[in-house]
Design a protein around this motif. Sequence first.
Motif, mmCIF file in Angstrom:
data_model
loop_
_atom_site.group_PDB
_atom_site.id
_atom_site.type_symbol
_atom_site.label_atom_id
_atom_site.label_comp_id
_atom_site.label_asym_id
_atom_site.label_seq_id
_atom_site.Cartn_x
_atom_site.Cartn_y
_atom_site.Cartn_z
ATOM 1 N N LYS A 106 29.979 -2.680 0.503
ATOM 2 C CA LYS A 106 29.391 -3.794 -0.254
ATOM 3 C C LYS A 106 29.523 -5.126 0.476
ATOM 4 O O LYS A 106 28.696 -6.018 0.305
ATOM 5 C CB LYS A 106 30.067 -3.904 -1.621
ATOM 6 C CG LYS A 106 29.697 -2.791 -2.595
ATOM 7 C CD LYS A 106 30.403 -2.959 -3.926
ATOM 8 C CE LYS A 106 29.939 -4.211 -4.632
ATOM 9 N NZ LYS A 106 30.593 -4.386 -5.952
ATOM 10 N N ASP A 156 25.973 -6.549 4.113
ATOM 11 C CA ASP A 156 24.626 -6.455 3.531
ATOM 12 C C ASP A 156 23.625 -5.937 4.559
ATOM 13 O O ASP A 156 22.920 -6.707 5.213
ATOM 14 C CB ASP A 156 24.201 -7.835 3.017
ATOM 15 C CG ASP A 156 22.918 -7.754 2.203
ATOM 16 O OD1 ASP A 156 22.592 -6.654 1.730
ATOM 17 O OD2 ASP A 156 22.241 -8.789 2.052
ATOM 18 N N LYS A 207 22.946 -0.646 1.711
ATOM 19 C CA LYS A 207 22.213 -0.685 0.452
ATOM 20 C C LYS A 207 21.751 0.716 0.056
ATOM 21 O O LYS A 207 21.765 1.078 -1.128
ATOM 22 C CB LYS A 207 21.006 -1.622 0.575
ATOM 23 C CG LYS A 207 21.358 -3.102 0.596
ATOM 24 C CD LYS A 207 20.094 -3.948 0.742
ATOM 25 C CE LYS A 207 20.438 -5.429 0.761
ATOM 26 N NZ LYS A 207 19.222 -6.270 0.947
ATOM 27 N N LEU A 219 24.751 2.665 -1.387
ATOM 28 C CA LEU A 219 25.049 2.239 -2.750
ATOM 29 C C LEU A 219 23.995 2.740 -3.736
ATOM 30 O O LEU A 219 24.316 3.134 -4.860
ATOM 31 C CB LEU A 219 25.155 0.710 -2.814
ATOM 32 C CG LEU A 219 26.306 0.083 -2.021
ATOM 33 C CD1 LEU A 219 26.222 -1.434 -2.065
ATOM 34 C CD2 LEU A 219 27.650 0.557 -2.569
ATOM 35 N N SER A 239 33.706 -7.291 -4.898
ATOM 36 C CA SER A 239 34.730 -7.141 -3.872
ATOM 37 C C SER A 239 35.859 -8.126 -4.074
ATOM 38 O O SER A 239 35.665 -9.307 -4.367
ATOM 39 C CB SER A 239 34.102 -7.350 -2.485
ATOM 40 O OG SER A 239 35.107 -7.356 -1.509
#
Length: 197
Positions: A53, A56, A61, A64, A192
Amino acid sequence: MVLPLQIITYNGFEPSVIISLVVFIILICLSALASGSETSLFSLSPKNIQEIKSRDTKTNKAILKLLASEDYLLATILIANNLVNICLILVANGIIDSLYTIHSTTWNFVIKTVIVTFILLLFGEIMPNVFASHYPMKLAGIVARPLVAAQSIFKPLARVLVKLGDGMNPRAARQKSNLPRGEFSTALERPSDHSHE
Protein backbone atom coordinates in the motif's frame (compact mmCIF):
# COMPACT_ATOMS: atom_id res chain seq x y z
CA MET A 1 13.19 -49.73 -33.28
CA VAL A 2 10.95 -52.00 -31.17
CA LEU A 3 11.48 -52.39 -27.44
CA PRO A 4 11.15 -55.79 -25.70
CA LEU A 5 7.70 -57.42 -25.62
CA GLN A 6 6.65 -55.25 -28.56
CA ILE A 7 5.06 -52.78 -26.13
CA ILE A 8 6.59 -49.59 -27.54
CA THR A 9 7.81 -48.69 -31.01
CA TYR A 10 9.93 -45.58 -31.51
CA ASN A 11 8.62 -43.65 -34.52
CA GLY A 12 11.57 -41.29 -34.93
CA PHE A 13 11.84 -37.57 -34.29
CA GLU A 14 9.84 -35.28 -36.56
CA PRO A 15 10.63 -31.53 -36.77
CA SER A 16 6.98 -30.75 -36.01
CA VAL A 17 7.49 -32.17 -32.51
CA ILE A 18 9.73 -29.20 -31.71
CA ILE A 19 6.73 -26.84 -31.96
CA SER A 20 4.74 -29.09 -29.63
CA LEU A 21 7.65 -29.14 -27.16
CA VAL A 22 7.83 -25.33 -27.15
CA VAL A 23 4.08 -25.12 -26.54
CA PHE A 24 4.43 -27.71 -23.78
CA ILE A 25 7.16 -25.71 -22.03
CA ILE A 26 5.07 -22.53 -22.25
CA LEU A 27 2.08 -24.36 -20.77
CA ILE A 28 4.22 -25.74 -17.93
CA CYS A 29 5.36 -22.19 -17.14
CA LEU A 30 1.75 -20.95 -17.14
CA SER A 31 0.69 -23.84 -14.91
CA ALA A 32 3.53 -23.05 -12.52
CA LEU A 33 2.52 -19.38 -12.37
CA ALA A 34 -1.12 -20.27 -11.77
CA SER A 35 -0.25 -22.69 -8.96
CA GLY A 36 2.31 -20.40 -7.37
CA SER A 37 0.07 -17.35 -7.56
CA GLU A 38 -2.38 -18.77 -5.03
CA THR A 39 0.37 -19.56 -2.53
CA SER A 40 2.12 -16.23 -3.00
CA LEU A 41 -0.95 -14.00 -2.78
CA PHE A 42 -2.43 -15.76 0.24
CA SER A 43 0.94 -15.93 2.00
CA LEU A 44 1.20 -12.14 2.17
CA SER A 45 1.22 -10.94 5.76
CA PRO A 46 -0.40 -7.72 7.00
CA LYS A 47 3.11 -6.23 7.01
CA ASN A 48 3.49 -7.16 3.33
CA ILE A 49 0.12 -5.57 2.58
CA GLN A 50 1.17 -2.35 4.28
CA GLU A 51 4.39 -2.32 2.25
CA ILE A 52 2.38 -2.82 -0.94
CA LYS A 53 0.00 0.00 0.00
CA SER A 54 2.90 2.34 0.66
CA ARG A 55 4.07 2.08 -2.97
CA ASP A 56 1.57 3.43 -5.47
CA THR A 57 2.33 1.34 -8.56
CA LYS A 58 0.09 -0.40 -11.08
CA THR A 59 1.33 -3.79 -9.90
CA ASN A 60 0.62 -3.03 -6.25
CA LYS A 61 -2.83 -1.71 -7.12
CA ALA A 62 -3.47 -4.96 -8.98
CA ILE A 63 -2.42 -7.01 -5.93
CA LEU A 64 -4.76 -5.05 -3.65
CA LYS A 65 -7.60 -5.37 -6.15
CA LEU A 66 -7.16 -9.15 -6.26
CA LEU A 67 -7.03 -9.52 -2.48
CA ALA A 68 -10.14 -7.36 -2.08
CA SER A 69 -12.21 -10.20 -3.57
CA GLU A 70 -10.65 -13.46 -2.38
CA ASP A 71 -13.47 -15.69 -3.63
CA TYR A 72 -13.23 -14.36 -7.18
CA LEU A 73 -9.44 -14.57 -7.04
CA LEU A 74 -9.57 -18.26 -6.08
CA ALA A 75 -12.18 -18.97 -8.75
CA THR A 76 -10.07 -17.23 -11.41
CA ILE A 77 -6.93 -19.15 -10.43
CA LEU A 78 -8.89 -22.42 -10.43
CA ILE A 79 -10.34 -21.79 -13.90
CA ALA A 80 -7.03 -20.65 -15.41
CA ASN A 81 -5.04 -23.49 -13.87
CA ASN A 82 -7.48 -26.18 -15.03
CA LEU A 83 -7.66 -24.80 -18.57
CA VAL A 84 -3.87 -24.71 -18.82
CA ASN A 85 -3.52 -28.21 -17.37
CA ILE A 86 -6.08 -29.65 -19.80
CA CYS A 87 -4.18 -28.13 -22.73
CA LEU A 88 -0.91 -29.36 -21.25
CA ILE A 89 -2.17 -32.94 -20.99
CA LEU A 90 -3.46 -32.87 -24.58
CA VAL A 91 -0.14 -31.53 -25.92
CA ALA A 92 1.88 -34.03 -23.85
CA ASN A 93 -0.20 -36.94 -25.16
CA GLY A 94 0.29 -35.64 -28.70
CA ILE A 95 4.08 -35.52 -28.23
CA ILE A 96 4.18 -39.07 -26.86
CA ASP A 97 1.98 -40.34 -29.71
CA SER A 98 4.24 -38.64 -32.25
CA LEU A 99 7.41 -40.17 -30.83
CA TYR A 100 6.13 -43.60 -29.84
CA THR A 101 3.48 -46.14 -30.70
CA ILE A 102 2.35 -47.98 -27.58
CA HIS A 103 0.79 -51.28 -28.59
CA SER A 104 -0.96 -51.99 -25.30
CA THR A 105 -3.98 -49.94 -24.27
CA THR A 106 -3.17 -50.54 -20.61
CA TRP A 107 0.48 -49.54 -20.96
CA ASN A 108 -0.53 -46.57 -23.10
CA PHE A 109 -2.67 -45.28 -20.24
CA VAL A 110 -0.12 -46.09 -17.52
CA ILE A 111 2.89 -44.58 -19.31
CA LYS A 112 1.10 -41.39 -20.29
CA THR A 113 -0.45 -40.99 -16.84
CA VAL A 114 2.85 -41.51 -15.00
CA ILE A 115 4.90 -39.22 -17.25
CA VAL A 116 2.41 -36.37 -17.48
CA THR A 117 1.46 -36.54 -13.78
CA PHE A 118 5.10 -36.53 -12.68
CA ILE A 119 5.98 -33.52 -14.85
CA LEU A 120 2.83 -31.65 -13.87
CA LEU A 121 3.29 -32.24 -10.15
CA LEU A 122 6.99 -31.44 -10.09
CA PHE A 123 7.15 -28.41 -12.39
CA GLY A 124 3.54 -27.24 -12.26
CA GLU A 125 2.79 -27.67 -8.56
CA ILE A 126 5.60 -28.54 -6.15
CA MET A 127 8.43 -26.31 -7.41
CA PRO A 128 6.31 -23.16 -7.96
CA ASN A 129 4.64 -23.55 -4.55
CA VAL A 130 8.00 -23.94 -2.82
CA PHE A 131 9.29 -20.83 -4.60
CA ALA A 132 6.08 -18.91 -3.82
CA SER A 133 6.24 -19.76 -0.13
CA HIS A 134 9.79 -18.39 0.08
CA TYR A 135 9.29 -15.34 -2.16
CA PRO A 136 5.59 -14.41 -1.96
CA MET A 137 6.09 -10.71 -2.66
CA LYS A 138 8.21 -11.36 -5.73
CA LEU A 139 5.82 -13.84 -7.33
CA ALA A 140 2.77 -11.80 -6.36
CA GLY A 141 4.27 -8.90 -8.30
CA ILE A 142 4.78 -11.11 -11.35
CA VAL A 143 1.28 -12.61 -11.48
CA ALA A 144 -0.87 -9.72 -10.23
CA ARG A 145 -1.53 -7.85 -13.47
CA PRO A 146 -2.02 -10.98 -15.63
CA LEU A 147 -4.46 -12.28 -13.00
CA VAL A 148 -6.46 -9.04 -13.08
CA ALA A 149 -6.77 -9.47 -16.86
CA ALA A 150 -7.76 -13.13 -16.41
CA GLN A 151 -10.29 -12.12 -13.78
CA SER A 152 -12.00 -9.87 -16.30
CA ILE A 153 -12.05 -12.61 -18.94
CA PHE A 154 -13.34 -15.35 -16.63
CA LYS A 155 -15.64 -13.13 -14.57
CA PRO A 156 -18.96 -14.73 -15.71
CA LEU A 157 -17.73 -18.27 -15.01
CA ALA A 158 -16.01 -17.18 -11.78
CA ARG A 159 -19.27 -15.65 -10.59
CA VAL A 160 -21.05 -18.97 -11.14
CA LEU A 161 -18.36 -20.89 -9.24
CA VAL A 162 -18.44 -18.44 -6.33
CA LYS A 163 -22.25 -18.65 -6.06
CA LEU A 164 -22.14 -22.45 -6.22
CA GLY A 165 -19.40 -22.53 -3.59
CA ASP A 166 -21.28 -20.16 -1.29
CA GLY A 167 -24.44 -22.20 -1.75
CA MET A 168 -22.76 -25.46 -0.68
CA ASN A 169 -20.45 -24.04 1.96
CA PRO A 170 -19.90 -20.32 2.61
CA ARG A 171 -16.33 -21.01 3.75
CA ALA A 172 -15.30 -23.51 1.09
CA ALA A 173 -13.65 -20.94 -1.16
CA ARG A 174 -11.57 -19.57 1.71
CA GLN A 175 -10.10 -22.72 3.20
CA LYS A 176 -6.86 -22.51 1.20
CA SER A 177 -5.97 -19.13 2.60
CA ASN A 178 -3.10 -19.24 5.10
CA LEU A 179 -4.25 -15.96 6.61
CA PRO A 180 -7.77 -15.58 8.06
CA ARG A 181 -10.11 -13.50 5.94
CA GLY A 182 -10.62 -10.98 8.71
CA GLU A 183 -6.92 -10.22 8.89
CA PHE A 184 -6.79 -9.64 5.14
CA SER A 185 -9.75 -7.29 5.29
CA THR A 186 -8.24 -5.42 8.20
CA ALA A 187 -4.89 -5.15 6.46
CA LEU A 188 -6.48 -3.89 3.25
CA GLU A 189 -8.76 -1.36 4.90
CA ARG A 190 -6.44 -0.10 7.64
CA PRO A 191 -4.27 2.89 6.66
CA SER A 192 -0.55 2.36 6.85
CA ASP A 193 0.91 3.01 10.29
CA HIS A 194 3.88 4.69 8.63
CA SER A 195 1.71 7.24 6.85
CA HIS A 196 1.30 9.21 10.11
CA GLU A 197 4.96 9.23 11.00
